[in-house]
Design a protein around this motif. Structure first.
Motif, PDB file in Angstrom:
ATOM      1  N   GLU A  72      24.840 -19.281  43.604  1.00 31.00           N
ATOM      2  CA  GLU A  72      23.931 -19.202  42.462  1.00 31.00           C
ATOM      3  C   GLU A  72      24.587 -19.721  41.182  1.00 31.00           C
ATOM      4  O   GLU A  72      23.943 -20.407  40.388  1.00 31.00           O
ATOM      5  N   GLY A  73      25.859 -19.422  40.998  1.00 25.83           N
ATOM      6  CA  GLY A  73      26.582 -19.946  39.845  1.00 25.83           C
ATOM      7  C   GLY A  73      26.689 -21.459  39.881  1.00 25.83           C
ATOM      8  O   GLY A  73      26.539 -22.132  38.854  1.00 25.83           O
ATOM      9  N   TYR A  74      26.942 -22.000  41.075  1.00 26.01           N
ATOM     10  CA  TYR A  74      27.016 -23.453  41.236  1.00 26.01           C
ATOM     11  C   TYR A  74      25.678 -24.100  40.904  1.00 26.01           C
ATOM     12  O   TYR A  74      25.616 -25.079  40.161  1.00 26.01           O
ATOM     13  N   VAL A  75      24.591 -23.537  41.445  1.00 28.15           N
ATOM     14  CA  VAL A  75      23.263 -24.098  41.193  1.00 28.15           C
ATOM     15  C   VAL A  75      22.929 -24.004  39.708  1.00 28.15           C
ATOM     16  O   VAL A  75      22.382 -24.948  39.123  1.00 28.15           O
ATOM     17  N   ALA A  76      23.293 -22.898  39.065  1.00 23.85           N
ATOM     18  CA  ALA A  76      23.043 -22.759  37.633  1.00 23.85           C
ATOM     19  C   ALA A  76      23.790 -23.837  36.844  1.00 23.85           C
ATOM     20  O   ALA A  76      23.245 -24.419  35.895  1.00 23.85           O
ATOM     21  N   GLU A  77      25.032 -24.129  37.249  1.00 26.82           N
ATOM     22  CA  GLU A  77      25.787 -25.192  36.576  1.00 26.82           C
ATOM     23  C   GLU A  77      25.130 -26.552  36.773  1.00 26.82           C
ATOM     24  O   GLU A  77      25.102 -27.380  35.855  1.00 26.82           O
ATOM     25  N   LEU A  78      24.605 -26.801  37.984  1.00 32.44           N
ATOM     26  CA  LEU A  78      23.892 -28.058  38.222  1.00 32.44           C
ATOM     27  C   LEU A  78      22.671 -28.162  37.313  1.00 32.44           C
ATOM     28  O   LEU A  78      22.388 -29.221  36.742  1.00 32.44           O
ATOM     29  N   MET A  79      21.942 -27.059  37.190  1.00 31.56           N
ATOM     30  CA  MET A  79      20.746 -27.048  36.346  1.00 31.56           C
ATOM     31  C   MET A  79      21.119 -27.285  34.880  1.00 31.56           C
ATOM     32  O   MET A  79      20.453 -28.055  34.181  1.00 31.56           O
ATOM     33  N   LEU A  80      22.184 -26.638  34.423  1.00 29.84           N
ATOM     34  CA  LEU A  80      22.622 -26.841  33.042  1.00 29.84           C
ATOM     35  C   LEU A  80      23.094 -28.270  32.821  1.00 29.84           C
ATOM     36  O   LEU A  80      22.855 -28.855  31.758  1.00 29.84           O
ATOM     37  N   GLY A  81      23.754 -28.842  33.811  1.00 24.92           N
ATOM     38  CA  GLY A  81      24.183 -30.236  33.709  1.00 24.92           C
ATOM     39  C   GLY A  81      23.001 -31.177  33.612  1.00 24.92           C
ATOM     40  O   GLY A  81      23.001 -32.120  32.812  1.00 24.92           O
ATOM     41  N   ALA A  82      21.981 -30.916  34.418  1.00 19.59           N
ATOM     42  CA  ALA A  82      20.776 -31.749  34.359  1.00 19.59           C
ATOM     43  C   ALA A  82      20.093 -31.589  33.007  1.00 19.59           C
ATOM     44  O   ALA A  82      19.620 -32.570  32.412  1.00 19.59           O
ATOM     45  N   LEU A  83      20.060 -30.387  32.500  1.00 17.77           N
ATOM     46  CA  LEU A  83      19.458 -30.131  31.196  1.00 17.77           C
ATOM     47  C   LEU A  83      20.222 -30.864  30.090  1.00 17.77           C
ATOM     48  O   LEU A  83      19.622 -31.443  29.182  1.00 17.77           O
ATOM     49  N   ALA A  84      21.529 -30.887  30.205  1.00 17.11           N
ATOM     50  CA  ALA A  84      22.355 -31.573  29.208  1.00 17.11           C
ATOM     51  C   ALA A  84      22.115 -33.081  29.217  1.00 17.11           C
ATOM     52  O   ALA A  84      22.284 -33.745  28.193  1.00 17.11           O
ATOM     53  N   MET A  85      21.697 -33.629  30.367  1.00 17.04           N
ATOM     54  CA  MET A  85      21.453 -35.067  30.463  1.00 17.04           C
ATOM     55  C   MET A  85      20.112 -35.454  29.844  1.00 17.04           C
ATOM     56  O   MET A  85      19.867 -36.625  29.583  1.00 17.04           O
ATOM     57  N   SER A  86      19.248 -34.479  29.630  1.00 18.91           N
ATOM     58  CA  SER A  86      17.926 -34.809  29.082  1.00 18.91           C
ATOM     59  C   SER A  86      18.064 -35.142  27.598  1.00 18.91           C
ATOM     60  O   SER A  86      18.898 -34.570  26.901  1.00 18.91           O
TER      61      SER A  86
END
Length: 116
Positions: A72-86
């Motif tokens: 879950e922590g890994y997936v959250a980091e992926l989501m935050l990374g994607a959000l940062a790219m927007s």
């Protein structure tokens, strides 16, 4: 956020599913259906440790590996990374919120209420 290749993901799934650290031999056995050389598994584990996905500790003469964080922590980091790219975080969040199911929206509401 660093991504994972297909074999790396398979190894991480094995380790996330375990409660105890695993040796390369344990992981090799779990991947037996893939017909991989033991040295290949050892290399993948070493790379994951160097990428900080795994923590390793001595277990006799072998290394034992455990995830550095939860799935879950890994997936959250992926989501935050994607959000940062927007280019527009608010718009990306709004689009995401409109895309989730009713149950997922309720879970988000509960978490946000707990944060307040």
């Amino acid at each position: 956020m660093k991504g994972l290749g297909e074999l790396e993901r398979a190894v991480m799934e094995i380790l996330w599913a375990r409660e105890e650290p695993a040796t390369a031999r344990d992981v090799s056995r779990a991947l037996a259906d893939r017909d991989l050389a033991h040295t290949t598994v050892m290399t993948v584990l070493d790379r994951l440790a160097k990428k900080d996905f795994l923590v390793r500790e001595r277990s006799g003469r072998a290394w034992a590996y455990r995830p550095a964080e939860s799935r879950e922590g890994y997936v959250a980091e992926l989501m935050l990374g994607a959000l940062a790219m927007s280019g527009d975080r608010d718009a990306a969040l709004a689009h995401f919120a409109r895309s989730v199911s009713g149950d997922e929206a309720a879970a988000l509401r509960r978490v946000l209420e707990d944060l307040e």
